[in-house]
Structure formats: structure tokens, C-alpha cells
Design a protein around this motif. Structure first.
Motif, PDB file in Angstrom:
ATOM      1  N   ASP A 113     -16.119  -4.032  -7.490  1.00 46.77           N
ATOM      2  CA  ASP A 113     -15.966  -4.274  -6.136  1.00 46.77           C
ATOM      3  C   ASP A 113     -17.096  -4.261  -5.416  1.00 46.77           C
ATOM      4  O   ASP A 113     -17.675  -4.979  -4.550  1.00 46.77           O
ATOM      5  CB  ASP A 113     -14.635  -3.750  -5.434  1.00 46.77           C
ATOM      6  N   ASN A 158     -18.284   1.547   1.543  1.00 48.45           N
ATOM      7  CA  ASN A 158     -17.639   0.703   0.490  1.00 48.45           C
ATOM      8  C   ASN A 158     -18.451  -0.065  -0.438  1.00 48.45           C
ATOM      9  O   ASN A 158     -18.359  -0.771  -1.225  1.00 48.45           O
ATOM     10  CB  ASN A 158     -16.543  -0.320   1.059  1.00 48.45           C
ATOM     11  N   SER A 201     -12.768  -4.925   1.115  1.00 45.79           N
ATOM     12  CA  SER A 201     -13.225  -3.817   0.172  1.00 45.79           C
ATOM     13  C   SER A 201     -13.039  -4.174  -1.202  1.00 45.79           C
ATOM     14  O   SER A 201     -13.344  -3.536  -2.055  1.00 45.79           O
ATOM     15  CB  SER A 201     -12.513  -2.437   0.337  1.00 45.79           C
ATOM     16  N   THR A 202     -12.476  -5.516  -1.523  1.00 38.90           N
ATOM     17  CA  THR A 202     -12.203  -5.880  -3.025  1.00 38.90           C
ATOM     18  C   THR A 202     -12.987  -7.082  -3.238  1.00 38.90           C
ATOM     19  O   THR A 202     -13.372  -7.934  -2.340  1.00 38.90           O
ATOM     20  CB  THR A 202     -10.834  -6.069  -3.331  1.00 38.90           C
ATOM     21  N   ALA A 219      -5.595  -2.792  -4.883  1.00 37.93           N
ATOM     22  CA  ALA A 219      -6.374  -3.960  -4.163  1.00 37.93           C
ATOM     23  C   ALA A 219      -5.337  -4.966  -3.766  1.00 37.93           C
ATOM     24  O   ALA A 219      -5.924  -5.829  -2.874  1.00 37.93           O
ATOM     25  CB  ALA A 219      -7.334  -4.340  -5.183  1.00 37.93           C
ATOM     26  N   ARG A 246     -13.329   1.825  -3.685  1.00 39.29           N
ATOM     27  CA  ARG A 246     -12.788   1.013  -4.644  1.00 39.29           C
ATOM     28  C   ARG A 246     -13.666   1.137  -6.222  1.00 39.29           C
ATOM     29  O   ARG A 246     -14.124   2.340  -6.269  1.00 39.29           O
ATOM     30  CB  ARG A 246     -12.697  -0.670  -4.521  1.00 39.29           C
ATOM     31  N   THR A 247     -13.852   0.107  -6.863  1.00 29.65           N
ATOM     32  CA  THR A 247     -14.717   0.241  -8.139  1.00 29.65           C
ATOM     33  C   THR A 247     -16.029  -0.186  -7.941  1.00 29.65           C
ATOM     34  O   THR A 247     -16.280  -1.038  -7.166  1.00 29.65           O
ATOM     35  CB  THR A 247     -13.876  -0.376  -9.218  1.00 29.65           C
ATOM     36  N   HIS A 300      -6.169   2.975  -9.385  1.00 26.86           N
ATOM     37  CA  HIS A 300      -6.816   2.693 -10.455  1.00 26.86           C
ATOM     38  C   HIS A 300      -6.778   3.845 -11.468  1.00 26.86           C
ATOM     39  O   HIS A 300      -5.999   4.726 -11.355  1.00 26.86           O
ATOM     40  CB  HIS A 300      -8.369   2.276 -10.175  1.00 26.86           C
ATOM     41  N   ASN A 316      -7.648   4.368  -4.112  1.00 30.00           N
ATOM     42  CA  ASN A 316      -7.756   3.039  -4.949  1.00 30.00           C
ATOM     43  C   ASN A 316      -6.698   3.320  -5.934  1.00 30.00           C
ATOM     44  O   ASN A 316      -6.778   4.384  -6.705  1.00 30.00           O
ATOM     45  CB  ASN A 316      -8.964   2.694  -5.305  1.00 30.00           C
ATOM     46  N   SER A 347       0.732  -1.291   0.170  1.00 36.43           N
ATOM     47  CA  SER A 347       0.103   0.001   0.082  1.00 36.43           C
ATOM     48  C   SER A 347       0.641   1.280  -0.086  1.00 36.43           C
ATOM     49  O   SER A 347       0.439   2.267  -0.643  1.00 36.43           O
ATOM     50  CB  SER A 347      -0.959   0.171   1.287  1.00 36.43           C
ATOM     51  N   THR A 378     -18.031   4.644  -5.096  1.00 39.44           N
ATOM     52  CA  THR A 378     -16.565   4.237  -5.899  1.00 39.44           C
ATOM     53  C   THR A 378     -15.792   5.405  -5.791  1.00 39.44           C
ATOM     54  O   THR A 378     -15.996   6.630  -5.292  1.00 39.44           O
ATOM     55  CB  THR A 378     -17.089   3.849  -7.177  1.00 39.44           C
ATOM     56  N   ASP A 379     -14.417   5.281  -6.274  1.00 39.89           N
ATOM     57  CA  ASP A 379     -13.519   6.231  -6.194  1.00 39.89           C
ATOM     58  C   ASP A 379     -14.146   7.213  -7.404  1.00 39.89           C
ATOM     59  O   ASP A 379     -13.210   8.387  -7.216  1.00 39.89           O
ATOM     60  CB  ASP A 379     -12.452   5.512  -6.550  1.00 39.89           C
TER      61      ASP A 379
END
Length: 419
Positions: free
Chosen positions: A287, A261, A235-236, A208, A283-284, A195, A193, A187, A265-266
Motif C-alpha cells: 500500500d 501512511n 491508505s490502500t 482495506a 497498512r502494508t 492483516h 489494519n 470496519s 506499515t503495521d
């Protein structure tokens, strides 16, 4: 405490009155009668509210209040009041304080601050001394003082041998070890995130992979030790898959997901709003969908608000330097109602107690009154007037929510919202 609840629809699959509209008589803190009509012969306090529904008391497995040390963020007293107004009769308190809650005396202190409250507080002790990840804290002593689990809040245990020893040691007294799912070397300094959006916004990414490596590692260690672990706030999509496979192997693992979450999303980071700076990061859409599916099929055991009050000075600064966290108690019910049916929402909000050694009470005659009162159908825009917390760092400000808690009846006390 005596009260008569009028014309309430019970939402409790373990109650013989499930889905029925009834009156509920409570005397000396215990449900003594449930019937279609009960006369108020003793002139008890009468609770009659629009579209009133009741359920078992709700539980949140991860809240932070700041005290001791960060009272400017939140105090235990006001935090419990906020929880009650938000429909929660029980909360598990993280060791997210200064000093960190890592001893018998610390557990005793926070429990004493919550005495005689309608909301029951269950302290989580730090897993390591000072949550520094170096030496185990006084786990057995804290367990004897009333700690329900052990967790270095949002601090990963980087030493796998320490995690192994923790699981082996805690198994001697059926202790629950909580391990934050993040490999810190992966991390790095990431704040969102990793992406497309992290590249567009020029913000360092937290992939992730960092979560998934840690989840996989902990599950291998769990299998070796035959211990008992809870993985908070996954979260994934891959984390869901890993835990689903571990449960198929009958490993003693549970997990939770933070409400934010599930819904954000981001993509919401375009305005650099630090209320959306949370850990793990948003996240996305893939996810989010996997997490919701994990809740539906039982892979994910519970949802938490991951309520984390942060004062304005630590949020109204550059995104890179802002502290992680959003409050979530006040908005939890209304957000979940936007995703799930009322029946599923109540199931989500009432499960998880047994994992934290908390007894369950149903809405039945003879049971101690531990119930939440709510209106599942009212819609409104969530704003600062809906926030009872000292800190106002909510990711849900401006969102349309469905359903509002009226309050709780618990511990021989009543907490009701105004109006």
C-alpha cells in the motif's frame, strides 16, 4: 513589514528566478525586488541563514487544533504558531472540536481567533449537523462565512442518499464536499489494519475493503450527481486504482494521503505504541508503495500531515481505548524529504490550494510575500524538543529526518525559528 532576505535559493517552478541564489527585498509585505545583490540601504531587518532556500508558502489541507472545546489538546493560537514554525503559511482547519463547527457563527468564531496571524486559517465546516451523519449542516451559510469545504472529520457518511443530496446541494455554490473513506459496517470495531499483524497482536482488524467500498460508492454517486468531491487520507493500493480510473473518466475528484501512511506499515505496531494508532490505519508495504506511486503520477493530489493533537490521558492507555491521531506539522517537511527530492517535496507541499479556493502566490517581483524559508539538507533526529504543539503524540519521534523549516514570511509578518 520590511525585510531583506540574503543569499536564498528559490525553489519555485513558477518563478523566473527558479533555482537561482538571489537576494529578495520585501517592502510593506510585498516582494519589490529580486536580484543577485541588493544593498540594505534602509536598514531593514536582514534574514541571512545557513543554506537558505525559499519557496511559495506551504499548505496543509487537514489539521485539527481542538479549540473550541479541546483546548487541552491545542489552541488555535498555538496551532497557528506551530504551523508557522513548521513552514506552513496556510492550513485548512477541520471541524474536530466540541461543539463541532457546523454553523455560520462557528465559522466566524474560528476565523476571528486567527485574525492578524502570519498563518492563514481556512475553516472546514461540518458536512452534517454535529457531524452525526443525519441531517445536512448549514452549508451555504457556512460558505458565506468563509468555509472552504465541508467534512465530518473521520466520520463516514453511511447514508448514500445523504451523500447524493450533499453533492447536489453544494454544486449550487461550487461547494467542496469531503467524504471520509470508510464503510463503518465493514470496519466495525477494528483498530488496526486487518492483516497478519492484527492476528499476531490480538487486535481487531479494519480491512482495506472498508475503505475501498466507500471510495467506490462515493465515486458512483459523484458520477451520478456531477458534483465536486475530495476524498481525504486514502491508505490502500486499491483506492489509488479506483481514483485513477475515476480521473480518467474526468470526474471532479481529488484526494489526499496522510504522511504517516506513506512511511509506516503495521509492522511498527509490535510495541503497541498508541502514537501509531491512526485512522485510516497503517497498512502494508504494498500500500505504501502504491500511494507513493500515486503521488508521482498525479493520481493523489496532495499530502497532509493530518495533524491531530491528542492529550496524554487519551494516548497513554490500552491500545484498544486510545484515541486515533498523530501530530505531523513539525515533522512533515523532514519526512517527505526522506522519500522525495526537494523539488518534488516542495511541489507536494504547495499544491492543493486551488481545490480549497485559496489563491496562489509565486516568488516573483510584485507578488505579495507568502513564502517559506527552509534548509533542505540538514539531518537530525526528531524528538520532543522539535515539537511546538501542546500535545506530543507524534508517530515520528526518534526518526531521522532531512531538512528543517526556518519559518515563514506571510500576511505582512515574519515567523522565524530560534537558531
Amino acid at each position: 513589514m520590511n525585510a531583506l532576505i540574503k543569499s536564498a535559493t528559490i525553489v519555485d517552478s513558477k518563478s523566473k528566478f527558479h533555482n537561482e541564489m538571489v537576494d529578495i527585498l520585501i517592502e510593506k509585505g510585498r516582494i519589490t525586488q529580486i536580484s543577485n545583490h541588493i544593498s540594505n540601504l534602509n536598514n531593514y531587518q536582514e534574514i541571512k541563514l545557513d543554506n537558505l532556500h525559499v519557496s511559495q508558502g506551504w499548505f496543509d489541507s487537514s489539521v485539527s487544533f481542538g479549540e473550541p472545546g479541546y483546548e487541552e489538546r491545542e489552541t488555535i493560537a498555538n496551532g497557528l504558531k506551530t504551523a508557522g514554525h513548521s513552514g506552513f503559511t496556510a492550513v485548512a482547519l477541520n471541524a474536530n472540536s466540541n461543539p463541532v463547527i457546523d454553523s455560520y457563527a462557528d465559522i466566524t468564531f474560528v476565523k476571528s481567533k486567527a485574525q492578524d496571524n502570519a498563518v492563514s486559517l481556512y475553516p472546514i465546516g461540518a458536512l452534517t449537523q454535529g457531524s452525526k451523519g443525519e441531517d445536512l449542516a448549514e452549508l451555504f451559510d457556512m460558505s458565506n462565512a468563509g468555509a472552504v469545504a465541508f467534512y465530518d472529520y473521520q466520520e463516514p457518511i453511511s447514508n448514500p442518499n445523504l451523500m447524493k443530496i450533499a453533492l447536489q446541494y453544494a454544486s449550487n455554490f461550487d461547494g467542496l464536499v469531503i467524504s471520509f473513506p470508510q464503510e463503518s459496517k465493514i470496519s466495525g470495531l477494528g483498530v488496526v489494519n486487518e492483516h497478519i499483524n492484527s492476528t499476531k497482536l490480538g487486535l481487531k482488524g479494519n480491512p482495506a475493503l472498508a475503505e475501498e467500498l466507500q471510495v467506490a460508492r462515493d465515486l458512483f454517486i459523484l458520477e451520478y450527481t456531477e458534483g465536486k468531491v475530495h476524498i481525504p487520507t486514502i491508505s490502500t493500493a486499491k483506492s489509488v486504482e479506483l481514483i485513477r480510473a475515476a480521473k480518467a473518466k474526468k470526474l471532479n475528484v481529488t484526494c489526499s494521503v496522510a504522511i504517516h501512511n506513506l512511511v509506516f506499515t503495521d509492522d511498527v505496531l509490535q510495541e503497541f505504541d498508541t502514537n501509531f494508532k491512526v485512522l485510516p490505519p497503517l497498512r502494508t508495504q504494498t500500500d505504501c508503495e502504491a500511494l507513493i506511486e500515486g503521488l508521482k503520477d498525479g493520481t493523489i493530489d496532495m499530502v497532509t500531515s493530518d495533524h491531530n493533537p491528542i492529550d496524554i490521558e487519551a494516548k497513554k492507555i490500552e491500545f484498544d481505548y486510545a484515541k486515533y491521531g498523530t501530530i505531523g506539522l513539525e515533522s512533515a517537511f523532514g519526512v517527505l524529504q526522506n522519500i522525495f527530492t526537494t523539488k518534488k517535496t516542495i511541489h507536494i507541499l504547495t499544491q492543493g490550494k486551488s481545490r480549497f479556493s485559496i489563491s496562489e502566490t509565486t516568488v516573483n517581483e510584485g507578488e505579495i510575500a507568502n513564502i517559506t524559508l527552509f534548509n533542505p539538507d540538514i539531518t537530525y533526529e526528531f524528538n520532543t524538543s522539535n515539537i511546538s504543539s501542546r500535545s506530543k503524540n507524534s508517530a515520528f519521534l526518534g526518526n531521522a529526518l532531512r531538512g528543517k523549516p526556518y519559518g515563514i514570511v506571510a500576511n505582512n509578518k515574519i515567523i522565524l525559528n530560534n537558531g
